[in-house]
Design a protein around this motif. Structure first.
Motif, short mmCIF file in Angstrom:
data_model
loop_
_atom_site.label_atom_id
_atom_site.label_comp_id
_atom_site.label_asym_id
_atom_site.label_seq_id
_atom_site.Cartn_x
_atom_site.Cartn_y
_atom_site.Cartn_z
N ILE A 1 31.62 -14.44 -79.88
CA ILE A 1 29.69 -15.22 -80.29
C ILE A 1 29.41 -16.98 -79.56
O ILE A 1 28.92 -17.79 -78.76
N LEU A 2 30.93 -17.90 -79.90
CA LEU A 2 30.60 -18.53 -78.82
C LEU A 2 30.68 -18.97 -77.85
O LEU A 2 30.04 -20.13 -76.79
N TRP A 3 31.56 -17.97 -77.39
CA TRP A 3 31.53 -18.10 -75.58
C TRP A 3 29.92 -17.48 -75.44
O TRP A 3 29.77 -18.23 -74.43
N LEU A 4 29.75 -16.78 -75.70
CA LEU A 4 28.33 -15.87 -75.02
C LEU A 4 26.54 -17.39 -75.70
O LEU A 4 26.08 -18.05 -74.16
N THR A 5 27.41 -18.37 -76.13
CA THR A 5 26.41 -19.30 -76.60
C THR A 5 26.59 -20.97 -76.34
O THR A 5 25.56 -21.43 -75.17
N HIS A 6 28.12 -21.21 -75.97
CA HIS A 6 28.57 -21.76 -74.55
C HIS A 6 27.89 -21.57 -73.34
O HIS A 6 28.05 -22.49 -72.51
N GLU A 7 27.81 -20.55 -72.70
CA GLU A 7 27.34 -19.47 -71.37
C GLU A 7 26.77 -19.66 -71.44
O GLU A 7 25.78 -19.07 -70.61
N GLN A 8 25.40 -19.78 -72.72
CA GLN A 8 23.79 -20.20 -72.57
C GLN A 8 23.32 -18.63 -72.40
O GLN A 8 21.69 -18.16 -72.47
N TYR A 9 23.38 -17.61 -73.31
CA TYR A 9 22.76 -16.63 -73.70
C TYR A 9 22.60 -16.29 -74.41
O TYR A 9 23.39 -15.61 -75.94
N TYR A 10 21.95 -17.14 -75.75
CA TYR A 10 21.74 -17.62 -76.63
C TYR A 10 21.17 -16.49 -77.41
O TYR A 10 21.70 -15.79 -78.56
N GLU A 11 19.97 -15.45 -77.09
CA GLU A 11 19.30 -14.03 -77.84
C GLU A 11 20.49 -12.95 -77.75
O GLU A 11 20.85 -12.42 -79.68
N ALA A 12 21.49 -13.01 -76.87
CA ALA A 12 22.38 -12.07 -76.69
C ALA A 12 23.44 -12.12 -78.22
O ALA A 12 23.85 -11.19 -78.41
N SER A 13 23.96 -13.51 -77.55
CA SER A 13 25.31 -13.60 -78.89
C SER A 13 24.45 -13.78 -80.68
O SER A 13 24.99 -13.23 -81.23
#
Length: 461
Positions: free
Chosen positions: A75-87
């Motif tokens: 989840i941290l990686w997805l958030t860092h890559e700005q995939y907010y809804e996916a995370s």
């Protein structure tokens, strides 16, 4: 050490936050990051607790206690890559199914309260309505499958390690409380921030309104000054035209008279024949010069009205004597109808100019053997002075134009010229002294100019 931890904590909270995001979205993402870190820390603590536990834990329990750390990293990686809804969808879909699989594997790990946490958090953190419905229904379905549907559990954590079982429940309750607390706190801070911005915006709006009002006032003043300057420029141009043309003619006539007297040695009879015409021209020139000087005086910034007690009868006699030569040259009779003194309270020079202009105009527009009358009547608060002639009169259209904004003039019965400045000065001076001027006339039946001034006894009262 403490500063380093705080710096690291701020870094974790700001993962995925960009400057282009809205304030409210930044706050939600910061809360989500905090809860994700707490989930990872809780998973790490549970893992360590399981390792140091003397009791044997089944593989599904290890699966439960280790999954938060792995899911949190994803989840941290997805958030860092700005995939907010996916995370967030990963958080609210993976955690419930992981927990549900444990219960479906007939292991009661004591983590059923986390289903409530997932449902509450999904409503707050997800943006799309469809995502919210999906996450909530997914958590509810996993909860029903895990705890409502009967299971023949072969492992109950409460029987194996009661304190770990209690710790799971306390952790779940702590997460629920902390989540609601953070949501409430951030909402309150956001509302307070909005109120501060609203107050600041209101203050700026007031400043802008004040500035707009000042600009509007300055624009109005500038427009007024521009209009006044335009009018003054028009007056200046007209006056220069008058000075260049009208004043030149009588001066040349007077110069030519003296020149001819010197060069040709004119006889007394020839000189007498030339004098009336020159006298008429000079009389007009004198009147014009007086009006020009008075107009120039009114344009001065510090020009003021100096009222005093005036004997109107005496002033009329003085003006009639001054204009007697002009009247005799045209064979016009001047008659005063003031039999006794009448007093007013006004500026002497201004009233004198009004009388001179009105009487001079009456003579100008009255033919040979005509009569000009001047008189006055008393009212309760004012006196009314009139100048009546038996001249050519004027049309209704011309009566509207003589006191208009533009300078209007016509030639007299002997082709006398004018500038139109005199009557404008009369109106302006009378208004400054609290009076007014009116005219009544018909073509061929003469004109009557009447003006009012404050009574002296009224001022004293």
């Amino acid at each position: 050490m403490g500063q380093a931890l705080l710096h690291y904590w701020d870094f974790i909270k700001s993962v995925g936050i960009t400057s282009s995001m809205e304030e409210y979205e930044k706050r939600r993402l910061s809360i989500f990051n905090q809860l994700n870190i707490f989930s990872m820390v809780a998973g790490l603590v549970l893992t360590l607790a399981g390792l140091f536990s003397k009791d044997h834990l089944p593989p599904l329990v290890w699966y439960v206690v280790c999954s938060p750390l792995a899911i949190g990293i994803i989840i941290l990686w997805l958030t860092h890559e700005q995939y907010y809804e996916a995370s967030r969808l990963v958080y609210f879909s993976v955690y419930p199914i992981v927990t549900c699989l444990v219960y479906l594997g007939k292991v009661d790990a004591g983590v059923s309260l986390f289903f409530i946490l997932y449902g509450v958090m999904a409503v707050f953190f997800l943006q799309k309505f469809t995502s919210i419905i999906f996450a909530f229904c997914w958590s509810a379905a996993c909860y029903i499958l895990a705890t409502v549907v009967p299971h023949d559990y072969y492992f109950r954590l409460a029987s194996v390690n009661y304190w770990l079982y209690v710790f799971h429940h306390i952790t779940a309750l702590g997460f629920i409380f902390y989540t609601l607390f953070l949501i409430k706190k951030e909402n309150a801070d956001y509302q307070f921030s909005l109120m501060g911005k609203s107050r600041e915006l209101h203050r700026r709006n007031l400043e802008i309104g004040k500035q707009k009002q000042e600009i509007a006032e300055k624009a109005t003043l500038l427009e007024q000054q521009t209009r006044e300057l335009t009018e003054l420029n028009q007056v200046k141009n007209k006056l220069f035209s008058v000075i260049a043309h009208d004043l030149k003619t009588p001066m040349y006539a007077l110069r030519n008279l003296f020149y001819n007297m010197q060069r040709y040695k004119l006889s007394s009879q020839e000189i007498l024949e030339m004098v009336p015409g020159i006298a008429t021209e000079m009389n007009y020139t004198t009147s014009l010069m007086e009006n020009l000087l008075q107009w120039a005086k009114t344009q001065m910034k510090h020009a003021t009205v100096n009222p005093e007690v005036l004997d109107v009868q005496r002033m009329v006699i003085e003006v009639l004597q001054l204009l007697q030569l002009q009247a005799e040259n045209k064979q016009v009779y001047l008659e005063s109808q003031l039999d006794e003194p009448i007093y007013c309270y006004a500026d002497r020079e201004m009233v004198n100019l009004v009388l001179r202009n009105l009487l001079s105009n009456a003579i100008k527009f009255t033919p040979k053997h005509g009569t000009v009358y001047v008189g006055a009547t008393e009212r309760s608060r004012q006196i009314e002075i009139f100048v009546q002639d038996t001249g050519i009169g004027m049309s209704h259209e011309n009566m509207q134009r003589i006191f208009g904004d533009n300078y209007f003039t016509t030639k007299g019965t002997n082709h006398e010229t004018g500038t139109g400045l005199g009557l404008k000065l009369c109106k302006e001076f009378l208004e400054k002294n609290g009076g007014d001027i009116t005219v009544q006339s018909e073509p061929g039946k003469g004109s009557t100019f009447s003006f009012t001034l404050p009574r002296y006894d009224n001022q004293v009262a």
